[in-house]
Design an enzyme around this catalytic site. Structure first.
Site, PDB file in Angstrom:
ATOM      1  N   GLU A  84     108.288  53.511  16.283  1.00 17.12           N
ATOM      2  CA  GLU A  84     107.715  53.426  14.764  1.00 17.12           C
ATOM      3  C   GLU A  84     107.314  54.856  14.265  1.00 17.12           C
ATOM      4  O   GLU A  84     107.706  54.906  13.075  1.00 17.12           O
ATOM      5  CB  GLU A  84     106.202  52.721  15.241  1.00 17.12           C
ATOM      6  CG  GLU A  84     105.227  52.794  14.005  1.00 17.12           C
ATOM      7  CD  GLU A  84     103.824  52.282  14.280  1.00 17.12           C
ATOM      8  OE1 GLU A  84     103.678  52.026  15.593  1.00 17.12           O
ATOM      9  OE2 GLU A  84     102.969  52.159  13.578  1.00 17.12           O
ATOM     10  N   GLU A 139      91.123  47.372  14.037  1.00 25.00           N
ATOM     11  CA  GLU A 139      92.142  47.148  13.097  1.00 25.00           C
ATOM     12  C   GLU A 139      91.715  45.666  12.382  1.00 25.00           C
ATOM     13  O   GLU A 139      93.058  44.865  12.104  1.00 25.00           O
ATOM     14  CB  GLU A 139      93.487  47.587  13.253  1.00 25.00           C
ATOM     15  CG  GLU A 139      93.746  48.692  13.496  1.00 25.00           C
ATOM     16  CD  GLU A 139      95.028  49.401  13.821  1.00 25.00           C
ATOM     17  OE1 GLU A 139      95.937  48.584  13.966  1.00 25.00           O
ATOM     18  OE2 GLU A 139      95.588  50.447  13.493  1.00 25.00           O
ATOM     19  N   ASP A 164      97.895  57.893  17.728  1.00 24.30           N
ATOM     20  CA  ASP A 164      98.732  56.530  17.852  1.00 24.30           C
ATOM     21  C   ASP A 164     100.336  56.865  18.116  1.00 24.30           C
ATOM     22  O   ASP A 164     100.870  56.769  17.031  1.00 24.30           O
ATOM     23  CB  ASP A 164      98.631  55.916  16.456  1.00 24.30           C
ATOM     24  CG  ASP A 164      99.173  54.649  16.567  1.00 24.30           C
ATOM     25  OD1 ASP A 164      99.612  54.168  17.346  1.00 24.30           O
ATOM     26  OD2 ASP A 164      99.003  53.959  15.058  1.00 24.30           O
TER      27      ASP A 164
HETATM   28  O1  GCW Z   1     100.249  51.772  15.510  1.00 23.98           O
HETATM   29  C1  GCW Z   1      99.443  50.974  15.181  1.00 23.98           C
HETATM   30  C2  GCW Z   1     100.403  50.246  14.428  1.00 23.98           C
HETATM   31  C3  GCW Z   1     100.020  48.697  14.190  1.00 23.98           C
HETATM   32  C4  GCW Z   1      99.717  48.152  15.764  1.00 23.98           C
HETATM   33  C5  GCW Z   1      98.592  48.886  16.094  1.00 23.98           C
HETATM   34  C6  GCW Z   1      98.212  48.637  17.588  1.00 23.98           C
HETATM   35  C7  GCW Z   1      99.922  46.115  16.570  1.00 23.98           C
HETATM   36  O2  GCW Z   1     100.739  50.880  13.250  1.00 23.98           O
HETATM   37  O3  GCW Z   1     101.261  47.846  13.583  1.00 23.98           O
HETATM   38  O4  GCW Z   1      99.450  46.972  15.563  1.00 23.98           O
HETATM   39  O5  GCW Z   1      99.118  50.420  16.303  1.00 23.98           O
HETATM   40  O6  GCW Z   1      98.852  49.395  18.491  1.00 23.98           O
HETATM   41  O7  GCW Z   1      97.479  47.756  17.637  1.00 23.98           O
END
Ligand code: GCW
Length: 719
Positions: free
Chosen positions: A408, A306, A380
């Site tokens: 989240e 990311e 995730d």
């Molecule tokens: O779940 C995603 C989240 C991001 C997060 C990423 C991760 C810290 O939306 O906000 O970043 O995973 O775990 O690296």
């Protein structure tokens, strides 16, 4: 304590409806309500003696004084060895007062953090001993003893010996240096960087107490989307101040390392892990850290994921990157937790498969002080995911768990979702890595492979809100994480039971009702958000609310349509051989179950299969009807929680009662929103009627699609 004050104390703790703001978490220490128990405890403990002297023992003394005075409603005097009914506390090293009072058997296998609590009669005197080899063990024993009292257990004839199953039990704060918290729903970061190192907010101490009480022994202070600034000398002094506060509580600090820090802070031209000047820069930086913080724990690293920089920017592998840091940390006893949450922009492969593809070829190449930190599932932190296939795949590399305590994807700060059940489901899943019985729990606690270190991380849900976690029930998830990291064999129900007793009281009716709500709550969220294996269909960016229509983002695997694949024929992601074949990454016995349309558990059905709208499920109903009915069931469950909660008005203090009530109303409203938005959206594809028992949606699909929440909390910062 003067009598008057004690009376006031007693009085306060028995007034029904007394205001509670939740700040005290599960360490409330109000007077024991059960008269018989109170008698027993008072008779058993009349004085205490702490035999060692150091900062941890000071913490212990304070906690015992505070806890026992509150629970027993009377002061406990400082005792001597001649006392009857003495509470004797301290380490048992050779030739100590305690070692003389213990048999070798009683302290066997306690390890460095274990403890024993024993009721003994010595020279005709009744004593209760709390001991461990090291200070931290004694501290954990003291909190365990207080918990026995808080939960009204008998303290006659104690013969308890407990050691943690996992070594590093650690919180990951996704806290930014500007005090925003990525995916944080409880206010701002509790770290007041601007005023550190001078100002030590008393909250840091209560944070440490709470963590120590559940066995958490590490904290990563900064976001994995890292900022190199934290490694600058002035920030390191702030980190040192926190480390100094936490040390007596057995808690080490850790940081996130931004891979490009040698460029950003050090002025180097590269961060190539195989470049000698880069290795040298890290060596020196890490020396500098240890000069200030001799017990610094190490780094968590998010690399090449990311948008974060990493070794692949220099055509080096994750092992090259991790080993460079591990080389520098190793001599100091530090570790590297290298995250497996990597997936590439350019890679057309199913995101589910990418971590395995990256890490399996590197198995065996990591230094011994590197752990691979794996999220519980391959996508995730969804409301429900099958376990990550990597847990069953790396045989020569220590693998650690990353759970997400912050919700989240499970209603953020406003939904009641007890995650103990979710985590247990994952920990008990069988990977078959070394045949039947190779559960995820056994992979991470090192009982299957010989590991230098074992660890479990939880992404914290803690913030500056007065009650720490926004939702009063969010505290249960912090609590459950710590308890499971300590002992993954505890049941979710047991942990809930402890937490409720300590947080709301020991009344049987209250206990049963709240426990019932908690035990159903995870399934309820799954039902009204992502039933039958659906996943990643939430609002874009902030992840708040439903968004099954999300189809255009900077990358396909951030959209919802990528995951649910609804079309005129059916719905679900085909991960069998006819699809992405992600299932083949599981060990054969697991894969055989997931790939079979008949054997695949229905809770994972649409995770692994594209299923026709009219195909029959186990109930005999067609998929479309089942889908709608699950959405409705989720709504009904939340309605049930609200109804149950309303019966507890006289048993819960007004402040928390009202707060939870309001939040349950939000949850109910949002459960209906999820149901209506998702059913309306998917109906465009199924073109089938909605079952009669499901109410007609209040609004049309356009209404839901047009809802916008630019200021939903916890959004990722853009640096
Ligand atoms: O779940 C995603 C989240 C991001 C997060 C990423 C991760 C810290 O939306 O906000 O970043 O995973 O775990 O690296």
């Amino acid at each position: 304590m003067p009598k008057l004050i004690i009376c006031f104390f007693l009085f306060c703790s028995i007034i029904p409806g007394k205001a509670e703001d939740g700040y005290r978490l599960w360490l409330r220490y109000d007077l024991i309500e059960d008269g018989a128990r109170l008698q027993e405890y008072r008779a058993r403990i009349s004085s205490m003696l702490i035999v060692d002297e150091n900062a941890t023992m000071d913490v212990i003394k304070k906690e015992l004084e505070h806890g026992l005075t509150g629970l027993l409603g009377q002061e406990i005097r400082n005792g001597t060895l001649a006392d009857d009914h003495l509470l004797l506390v301290g380490t048992y090293g050779p030739n100590t007062i305690l070692s003389e009072r213990l048999t070798p058997n009683e302290t066997q296998d306690l390890g460095s953090e274990g403890f024993t609590i024993l009721s003994k009669v010595i020279d005709g005197k009744n004593i209760t001993i709390i001991t461990g080899l090291h200070d931290a063990g004694v501290l954990y024993g003291v909190f365990h003893f207080l918990r026995l009292l808080q939960t009204h257990q008998s303290i006659e004839n104690l013969n308890i010996k407990i050691a943690p199953k996992i070594q590093v039990r650690i919180l990951n704060h996704w806290d930014n240096l500007d005090r925003t918290v990525e995916r944080g729903y409880a206010g701002f970061s509790i770290w007041n960087w601007h005023q550190l190192p001078e100002y030590i907010d008393p909250r840091y101490i209560d944070y440490a107490r709470a963590n120590a009480s559940i066995g958490i022994n590490g904290t990563v202070l900064t976001n994995v989307n890292a900022n190199a600034l934290i490694l600058r000398p002035d920030y390191l002094r702030k980190v040192k101040a926190l480390a100094d506060v936490f040390r007596p509580f057995g808690i080490k600090v850790y940081l996130t390392a931004r891979f490009s820090a040698p460029i950003e802070l050090g002025g180097l031209e590269t961060a190539d892990p195989l470049d000698e000047t880069v290795q040298q820069w890290w060596n020196e930086k890490i020396e500098e850290i240890y000069e200030q913080i001799p017990d610094f724990g190490g780094f968590v690293v998010k690399a090449n994921s990311e948008g974060q920089p990493g070794p692949q920017n220099y055509n080096r592998s994750h092992a090259d990157g991790a080993n460079m840091l591990a080389t520098a940390l190793g001599p100091h006893g530090g570790i590297v937790m290298w995250r497996a949450f990597v997936y590439s922009n350019e890679e057309p492969e199913d995101r589910h498969k990418q971590a395995n593809n990256e890490f399996i070829p590197l198995d065996g190449e990591f230094k011994s002080n590197v752990l691979i930190q794996v999220k519980n599932g391959a996508i995730d932190f969804q409301p429900r995911e099958p376990f990550h296939p990597l847990f069953g795949a790396l045989e020569k590399t220590p693998v650690m768990m990353e759970f997400q305590i912050t919700q989240e994807y499970l209603g953020q700060g406003t939904h009641l979702a007890y995650l103990g059940s979710l985590w247990k489901e994952v920990l008990e899943s069988d990977t078959y890595m070394q045949g039947k019985g190779s559960t995820v729990a056994k992979v991470i606690d090192g009982s299957l492979t010989d590991q230098y270190v074992t660890a479990m991380a939880g992404v914290a849900n803690i913030g500056s809100d007065r009650n720490w976690t926004s939702h009063p029930f969010g505290q249960a998830n912090w609590y459950a994480f710590g308890r499971l990291a300590w002992d993954h064999e505890l049941s979710a129900d047991w942990i809930a039971d402890e937490w409720i007793r300590m947080t709301f009281g020991n009344d049987g009716d209250l206990l049963d009702k709240i426990k019932e709500m908690m035990s159903q709550s995870h399934e309820a969220v799954v039902n009204y958000m992502t039933p039958l294996g659906l996943h990643h269909i939430m609002g874009a960016g902030h992840h708040y609310g439903p968004g099954p229509w999300v189809d255009k983002m900077s990358r396909a695997d951030w959209t919802s349509t990528y995951y649910h694949r609804a079309d005129s024929l059916g719905i679900g992601f085909d991960r069998t051989q006819t699809g992405s074949d992600a299932i083949s990454q599981y060990q054969r016995p697991v894969a055989k179950i997931f790939e079979s349309r008949e054997k695949c558990p229905e809770k994972y059905l649409l995770w692994f299969h594209h299923v026709g709208w009219k195909e029959k499920l186990a109930s005999g109903k067609i998929l479309w009807d089942e889908l709608c009915l699950h959405y409705q069931e989720g709504v009904d469950q939340v309605q049930g929680f609200l109804d149950t909660w309303m019966t507890l008005r006289d048993q819960v203090d007004e402040e928390r009662f009202d707060h939870v009530q309001s939040l349950l109303r939000i949850q109910l409203k949002e459960a209906k929103w999820w149901r209506d938005a998702c059913i309306s959206y998917f109906q465009q594809f199924s073109k089938l009627p909605i079952p009669d028992s499901v109410p007609v949606s209040e609004h049309d699909l356009e209404y839901y699609r047009n809802k916008k929440y630019p200021y939903a909390p916890g959004i990722r910062p853009r640096w």
